[in-house]
Enzyme design. Sequence first.
Site, short mmCIF file in Angstrom:
data_model
loop_
_atom_site.label_atom_id
_atom_site.label_comp_id
_atom_site.label_asym_id
_atom_site.label_seq_id
_atom_site.Cartn_x
_atom_site.Cartn_y
_atom_site.Cartn_z
N ASN A 9 0.87 -1.18 0.00
CA ASN A 9 0.00 0.00 0.00
C ASN A 9 0.90 1.23 0.00
O ASN A 9 1.48 1.58 1.02
CB ASN A 9 -0.91 -0.02 1.23
CG ASN A 9 -1.78 1.22 1.33
OD1 ASN A 9 -1.88 2.01 0.39
ND2 ASN A 9 -2.40 1.42 2.49
N LYS A 11 0.14 4.29 -0.29
CA LYS A 11 -0.49 5.46 0.35
C LYS A 11 -0.23 6.71 -0.51
O LYS A 11 -0.23 6.63 -1.74
CB LYS A 11 -0.02 5.60 1.79
CG LYS A 11 -0.28 4.33 2.61
CD LYS A 11 -0.04 4.51 4.08
CE LYS A 11 -0.33 3.21 4.82
NZ LYS A 11 -0.18 3.36 6.28
N HIS A 95 -9.54 0.86 5.36
CA HIS A 95 -8.27 1.15 6.02
C HIS A 95 -8.51 2.15 7.15
O HIS A 95 -9.33 3.05 7.04
CB HIS A 95 -7.26 1.71 5.01
CG HIS A 95 -5.86 1.72 5.51
ND1 HIS A 95 -5.40 2.65 6.40
CD2 HIS A 95 -4.82 0.87 5.27
CE1 HIS A 95 -4.12 2.40 6.68
NE2 HIS A 95 -3.75 1.32 6.01
N GLU A 97 -6.97 4.62 8.12
CA GLU A 97 -6.80 6.02 7.75
C GLU A 97 -8.06 6.58 7.09
O GLU A 97 -8.41 7.74 7.28
CB GLU A 97 -5.58 6.17 6.84
CG GLU A 97 -4.28 5.92 7.60
CD GLU A 97 -3.10 5.53 6.72
OE1 GLU A 97 -2.04 5.24 7.31
OE2 GLU A 97 -3.24 5.51 5.48
N GLU A 167 -5.30 -5.08 10.77
CA GLU A 167 -4.33 -4.02 11.00
C GLU A 167 -4.63 -3.30 12.31
O GLU A 167 -5.47 -2.41 12.35
CB GLU A 167 -4.37 -3.01 9.85
CG GLU A 167 -3.93 -3.57 8.52
CD GLU A 167 -3.48 -2.47 7.57
OE1 GLU A 167 -2.38 -2.57 7.05
OE2 GLU A 167 -4.24 -1.50 7.38
N GLY A 173 2.34 2.50 10.94
CA GLY A 173 3.22 3.66 10.80
C GLY A 173 3.87 4.11 12.08
O GLY A 173 4.47 5.18 12.12
N SER A 212 3.24 -1.99 10.52
CA SER A 212 4.70 -1.95 10.67
C SER A 212 5.35 -3.28 10.34
O SER A 212 6.30 -3.72 11.01
CB SER A 212 5.08 -1.48 12.08
OG SER A 212 4.64 -0.16 12.32
#
Length: 256
Positions: A9, A11, A95, A97, A167, A173, A212
Amino acid sequence: MRHPLVMGNWKLNGSKHMVNELIAGLRHELSNVDGCDVAIAPPFIYLDQAKQAISDSHIALGAQNVDINLSGAFTGETSANMLKDIGAKYVIIGHSERRTYHKESDELIAEKFAVLKEAGLIPVLCIGETEAENEAGQTQAVCARQLDAVLKTMGAPALKGSVIAYEPVWAIGTGKSATPAQAQAVHKFIRDHIAKHDADVAAKIIIQYGGSVNDSNAAELFSQPDIDGALVGGASLKADAFAIIVKAAAKAKKAK
């Protein structure tokens, strides 16, 4: 036996030069690797360029999001049919985010799942808990709620041929990663939860780990029985690091 999937991904990262350079590196690093499916999800604006660059390779194209509408007055959006037309195979939805920054609800994500299935694309459904939810012991409840948004509207058969990506939000991150034992426990819970509805679908569905994942921790994560590859963020922007993760997944499959 389930075939692992490692997906990068990207991003909000990339340029025309970077797309060509990174894909050239991936093609070189992964030319002799089998036993693991590989996909990349560049930003929308580079999807066509990436599709050309991965032609005649075993790297598949993914996208980072999709709209629930197929056409019309929806400025800035991209439809499932457009993604299919451009050659995408996988589409990431849910996701953290998107859930956090764009306030996407479980219900909206379930609608996106349905649109992707109708278009013949493979949803990569991201689920996972925040740090506060984890510390409060709510990991299983959160994952079950996010899964149930799809299970209760479409039924377990809709998950056939789809991908789940667990996740933990606190690991994305941050440099923190769930231990292999922690990740395995949640993956087993997810599989068992689906099995309550359909044991065959549960046994066959790919459940990736994300959060991560890097070239140092991938092998130990993939050794766990219910972890079927990874959704990789930062490490997917470096061909050598991403290739190590893919090779670790392929090696783990042979050992299982």
